[in-house]
Motif scaffolding. Sequence first.
Motif, PDB file in Angstrom:
ATOM      1  N   SER A  12       0.830  -1.206   0.000  1.00  7.63           N
ATOM      2  CA  SER A  12       0.000   0.000   0.000  1.00  7.63           C
ATOM      3  C   SER A  12       0.867   1.258   0.000  1.00  7.63           C
ATOM      4  O   SER A  12       0.631   2.197  -0.776  1.00  7.63           O
ATOM      5  N   LEU A  13       1.898   1.277   0.849  1.00 11.06           N
ATOM      6  CA  LEU A  13       2.784   2.436   0.938  1.00 11.06           C
ATOM      7  C   LEU A  13       3.611   2.584  -0.335  1.00 11.06           C
ATOM      8  O   LEU A  13       3.903   3.699  -0.762  1.00 11.06           O
ATOM      9  N   PHE A  14       3.974   1.451  -0.931  1.00  6.30           N
ATOM     10  CA  PHE A  14       4.740   1.503  -2.182  1.00  6.30           C
ATOM     11  C   PHE A  14       3.949   2.226  -3.265  1.00  6.30           C
ATOM     12  O   PHE A  14       4.462   3.128  -3.929  1.00  6.30           O
ATOM     13  N   PHE A  15       2.691   1.855  -3.448  1.00  5.18           N
ATOM     14  CA  PHE A  15       1.873   2.489  -4.482  1.00  5.18           C
ATOM     15  C   PHE A  15       1.604   3.950  -4.144  1.00  5.18           C
ATOM     16  O   PHE A  15       1.555   4.801  -5.033  1.00  5.18           O
ATOM     17  N   LEU A  16       1.443   4.233  -2.863  1.00  9.35           N
ATOM     18  CA  LEU A  16       1.194   5.602  -2.425  1.00  9.35           C
ATOM     19  C   LEU A  16       2.385   6.500  -2.750  1.00  9.35           C
ATOM     20  O   LEU A  16       2.216   7.686  -3.070  1.00  9.35           O
ATOM     21  N   ALA A  17       3.597   5.945  -2.672  1.00  9.25           N
ATOM     22  CA  ALA A  17       4.803   6.727  -2.936  1.00  9.25           C
ATOM     23  C   ALA A  17       5.232   6.674  -4.400  1.00  9.25           C
ATOM     24  O   ALA A  17       5.781   7.646  -4.936  1.00  9.25           O
ATOM     25  N   PHE A  18       4.962   5.534  -5.064  1.00 16.92           N
ATOM     26  CA  PHE A  18       5.490   5.301  -6.414  1.00 16.92           C
ATOM     27  C   PHE A  18       4.645   5.941  -7.507  1.00 16.92           C
ATOM     28  O   PHE A  18       5.163   6.659  -8.377  1.00 16.92           O
ATOM     29  N   LEU A  19       3.342   5.710  -7.498  1.00 14.28           N
ATOM     30  CA  LEU A  19       2.487   6.159  -8.599  1.00 14.28           C
ATOM     31  C   LEU A  19       2.475   7.679  -8.796  1.00 14.28           C
ATOM     32  O   LEU A  19       2.543   8.145  -9.949  1.00 14.28           O
ATOM     33  N   PRO A  20       2.383   8.485  -7.715  1.00 10.82           N
ATOM     34  CA  PRO A  20       2.310   9.941  -7.923  1.00 10.82           C
ATOM     35  C   PRO A  20       3.523  10.539  -8.626  1.00 10.82           C
ATOM     36  O   PRO A  20       3.436  11.636  -9.187  1.00 10.82           O
ATOM     37  N   GLN A  21       4.663   9.824  -8.597  1.00 16.25           N
ATOM     38  CA  GLN A  21       5.866  10.355  -9.246  1.00 16.25           C
ATOM     39  C   GLN A  21       5.728  10.422 -10.769  1.00 16.25           C
ATOM     40  O   GLN A  21       6.484  11.133 -11.435  1.00 16.25           O
ATOM     41  N   PHE A  22       4.748   9.693 -11.304  1.00 18.16           N
ATOM     42  CA  PHE A  22       4.613   9.596 -12.759  1.00 18.16           C
ATOM     43  C   PHE A  22       3.325  10.227 -13.286  1.00 18.16           C
ATOM     44  O   PHE A  22       2.964  10.023 -14.444  1.00 18.16           O
ATOM     45  N   VAL A  23       2.656  10.997 -12.444  1.00 19.49           N
ATOM     46  CA  VAL A  23       1.448  11.686 -12.900  1.00 19.49           C
ATOM     47  C   VAL A  23       1.752  13.160 -13.121  1.00 19.49           C
ATOM     48  O   VAL A  23       2.703  13.704 -12.569  1.00 19.49           O
ATOM     49  N   ASN A  24       0.922  13.777 -13.933  1.00 15.11           N
ATOM     50  CA  ASN A  24       1.111  15.196 -14.256  1.00 15.11           C
ATOM     51  C   ASN A  24      -0.259  15.856 -14.287  1.00 15.11           C
ATOM     52  O   ASN A  24      -1.141  15.443 -15.044  1.00 15.11           O
ATOM     53  N   SER A  25      -0.429  16.891 -13.477  1.00 11.71           N
ATOM     54  CA  SER A  25      -1.726  17.561 -13.390  1.00 11.71           C
ATOM     55  C   SER A  25      -2.148  18.192 -14.711  1.00 11.71           C
ATOM     56  O   SER A  25      -3.333  18.436 -14.955  1.00 11.71           O
ATOM     57  N   ASP A  26      -1.173  18.446 -15.593  1.00 18.24           N
ATOM     58  CA  ASP A  26      -1.487  19.031 -16.897  1.00 18.24           C
ATOM     59  C   ASP A  26      -2.161  18.034 -17.836  1.00 18.24           C
ATOM     60  O   ASP A  26      -2.695  18.419 -18.883  1.00 18.24           O
ATOM     61  N   TYR A  27      -2.130  16.754 -17.466  1.00 18.05           N
ATOM     62  CA  TYR A  27      -2.675  15.714 -18.344  1.00 18.05           C
ATOM     63  C   TYR A  27      -4.000  15.151 -17.833  1.00 18.05           C
ATOM     64  O   TYR A  27      -4.377  14.042 -18.172  1.00 18.05           O
ATOM     65  N   GLY A  28      -4.682  15.928 -17.002  1.00 18.00           N
ATOM     66  CA  GLY A  28      -6.018  15.512 -16.601  1.00 18.00           C
ATOM     67  C   GLY A  28      -6.114  15.003 -15.174  1.00 18.00           C
ATOM     68  O   GLY A  28      -5.240  15.256 -14.338  1.00 18.00           O
ATOM     69  N   ASN A  29      -7.199  14.285 -14.912  1.00 17.76           N
ATOM     70  CA  ASN A  29      -7.537  13.798 -13.584  1.00 17.76           C
ATOM     71  C   ASN A  29      -6.433  12.908 -13.011  1.00 17.76           C
ATOM     72  O   ASN A  29      -6.096  11.865 -13.581  1.00 17.76           O
ATOM     73  N   ILE A  30      -5.874  13.308 -11.868  1.00 23.07           N
ATOM     74  CA  ILE A  30      -4.751  12.570 -11.271  1.00 23.07           C
ATOM     75  C   ILE A  30      -5.146  11.178 -10.794  1.00 23.07           C
ATOM     76  O   ILE A  30      -4.425  10.210 -11.060  1.00 23.07           O
ATOM     77  N   PRO A  31      -6.269  11.005 -10.079  1.00 26.09           N
ATOM     78  CA  PRO A  31      -6.666   9.642  -9.683  1.00 26.09           C
ATOM     79  C   PRO A  31      -6.824   8.690 -10.873  1.00 26.09           C
ATOM     80  O   PRO A  31      -6.430   7.523 -10.791  1.00 26.09           O
ATOM     81  N   ILE A  32      -7.376   9.191 -11.985  1.00 30.44           N
ATOM     82  CA  ILE A  32      -7.513   8.353 -13.180  1.00 30.44           C
ATOM     83  C   ILE A  32      -6.144   7.971 -13.726  1.00 30.44           C
ATOM     84  O   ILE A  32      -5.913   6.817 -14.131  1.00 30.44           O
ATOM     85  N   GLN A  33      -5.211   8.937 -13.743  1.00 29.30           N
ATOM     86  CA  GLN A  33      -3.854   8.634 -14.189  1.00 29.30           C
ATOM     87  C   GLN A  33      -3.223   7.553 -13.322  1.00 29.30           C
ATOM     88  O   GLN A  33      -2.560   6.629 -13.824  1.00 29.30           O
TER      89      GLN A  33
END
Length: 207
Positions: A126-147
């Motif tokens: 759980s902590l891995f995904f919480l720390a890992f996934l946000p590093q590869f999202v960009n608010s300029d490309y739309g909804n962050i949870p969907i990304q």
Amino acid sequence: MIEYSNLFYFISTSIVLTLLPGPDILFVTVQSISNGKKAGILTAFGLCTGLIMHTIAASVGISAIIYNSALGFSLVKYVGAAYLIYLSINALFEKNGSNFEKTVVKEPVNLYRKGIFMNLLNPKVSLFFLAFLPQFVNSDYGNIPIQMIILGIIFTIQAILIFSAVSILSNAVSLKVFENKKFQKYVCPLKASVFGILGIKLAFFER
């Protein structure tokens, strides 16, 4: 949408992380050795179902709630550790010998369920995904949870492919090693040892 350069780095990093020795790949390996490649693949699908659930939890903030709650974190951790210890004890009472030559897997639903529980009850995932996934999202490309959900699905797909390959390879190696009957008696103790060590490590894991 997700930036293509980010996607390339994400997939590359995901493959490396999946191949590193860890609870999931060890779990798949011992199931493949003791019960055959089909058992390993079924377990892998269970583990990856758990990954999807962790992805959703991270994307909607549930993982953050668990992480910030001492009680919630400890509860998940100790239940997960207890489950692994239970699997370890259960493995000791299994019949010695190997089932990896069988073409029909007994209790496929149970193997799939074990994989799900293995991941859902591990707060480290759980902590891995919480720390890992946000590093590869960009608010300029739309909804962050969907990304984050899209990235989680991509991570899961590559994990299924790698775990399936590990299952097939582990089974092939074990068939050669355990051709000698005297080695078959070590299958269950090996399985119990791996589960026990994972359980103890999880019990002492700190945020």
